[in-house]
Motif scaffolding. Sequence first.
Motif, PDB file in Angstrom:
ATOM      1  N   ASN A 197       0.841  -1.184   0.000  1.00 37.70           N
ATOM      2  CA  ASN A 197       0.000   0.000   0.000  1.00 37.70           C
ATOM      3  C   ASN A 197       0.880   1.240   0.000  1.00 37.70           C
ATOM      4  OD1 ASN A 197      -2.621  -1.129   0.118  1.00 37.70           O
ATOM      5  ND2 ASN A 197      -2.396  -1.532   2.310  1.00 37.70           N
ATOM      6  N   CYS A 219      -0.495  -5.742   8.143  1.00 38.06           N
ATOM      7  CA  CYS A 219      -1.419  -4.722   7.641  1.00 38.06           C
ATOM      8  C   CYS A 219      -2.777  -4.892   8.308  1.00 38.06           C
ATOM      9  CB  CYS A 219      -1.566  -4.834   6.122  1.00 38.06           C
ATOM     10  SG  CYS A 219      -2.757  -3.664   5.417  1.00 38.06           S
ATOM     11  N   VAL A 220      -3.479  -3.789   8.501  1.00 34.30           N
ATOM     12  CA  VAL A 220      -4.821  -3.810   9.093  1.00 34.30           C
ATOM     13  C   VAL A 220      -5.786  -4.624   8.221  1.00 34.30           C
ATOM     14  CG1 VAL A 220      -5.659  -1.669   8.006  1.00 34.30           C
ATOM     15  CG2 VAL A 220      -6.471  -2.281  10.306  1.00 34.30           C
ATOM     16  N   GLY A 249       0.173  -1.793   9.807  1.00 33.07           N
ATOM     17  CA  GLY A 249       1.104  -1.245   8.823  1.00 33.07           C
ATOM     18  C   GLY A 249       0.883   0.217   8.469  1.00 33.07           C
ATOM     19  N   PHE A 250      -0.359   0.707   8.587  1.00 34.80           N
ATOM     20  CA  PHE A 250      -0.577   2.096   8.142  1.00 34.80           C
ATOM     21  C   PHE A 250       0.147   3.118   9.004  1.00 34.80           C
ATOM     22  CE2 PHE A 250      -4.452   1.320  10.761  1.00 34.80           C
ATOM     23  CZ  PHE A 250      -4.475   2.449  11.580  1.00 34.80           C
TER      24      PHE A 250
HETATM   25 MO   LIG Z   1      -1.919  -1.480   5.624  1.00 34.85          MO
END
Ligand SMILES: [Mo]
Length: 328
Positions: A86, A143-144, A241-242
């Motif tokens: 992403n 990651c979410v 991850g964001f």
């Molecule tokens: Mo993510």
Amino acid sequence: MSKHFKIPAIASSEITPEPVYLKRRALMQAAGLAALPLLGGVSRAAQGEETTGGAPLAYREPDSAAGGFTTGEQATPYADVTAYGNFYEFGTDKGDPARHAHQMIIDPWSLEVDGAVRKPGKLHLEDILGGFDLQERIYRLRCVEAWSMVVPWVGFPLADLLQRFEPGSEARYVAFETLYRPSEMPGTRSFTSTIDWPYREGLRMDEAMHPLSLMAVGLYGKTLPNQNGAPVRLVVPWKYGFKSIKSVVRIRLLEKRPRTTWESLAPEEYGFYANVNPNVDHPRWSQASERRLPSTLFSPNRIPTQMFNGYAEQVAHLYKGMDLARNY
Ligand SMILES: [Mo]
Ligand SMILES: Nc1nc2c(c(=O)[nH]1)N[C@H]1C(S)=C(S)[C@@H](COP(=O)(O)O)O[C@H]1N2
């Protein structure tokens, strides 16, 4: 990377292909030779694929005595780490960053540090790549969206960077911003984009100073490919991850909690803390398990998600007494 810029302190001209790199590392670890500085793998360009990054870095092996700096889990192959991800500045498809991020110009680069610091200032590309003691850190990244990888990053502790600018006692939060340059970032020009650019993230000061919080400048022993956040990105392995914001150009120390991109977009779905937590589901999906890349339809490689992404021993004390279902 421009012709003027030289990666510092590279002693060898040896280039090692990826699988050999992994094997050699394993052999050296087994032989107790971990203290030698290693050089990374072959550049993808040399294999005929278009990519960015890939200049070898000199760094120390992860300190295996320090909790969480390395993991016995198998690292996700370079091809997967760099192909799937992403980076919404380049589009929302998982392949868009690899397709478009080469358009981002990373040399020259400057990273401004200001706010509640005694010595505000700037770091330039050569300071970022050459001015810190580089180490390898092999971290899980979750990651979410419930996919995950294991990445051998190269970088330096965020604390080392912050200390250079002498944070004031009033500094309680750290805010980060990504480069915003629409001419080089097709995702920011998209009419369907609802993000208020630049991409922003933030940490509490004690989270930022935690030894696991890393400023990564490379992966697999080489400078970061643009799609993974060249030339420098944050990696906070116990958070979704964001939080690990890419291609950072500004860091501000603040008294108040900063507004962050995903929290602003959908506060009921993405919190400021964003600690990996298998017991607190996302409103639209379970967080109990994850797909560990490489993952395919026929071989999804689904594994249970761990509290704080497996770093509870190192970080749980930061959240003592907090209701983690409310502070998600
Ligand atoms: Mo993510
Ligand atoms: N600037 C910026 N940073 C970003 C993102 C983004 O869209 N823009 N995506 C985040 C998300 S959701 C994840 S999962 C990780 C992915 O990092 P990777 O592509 O290196 O695996 O980057 C994070 N950092």
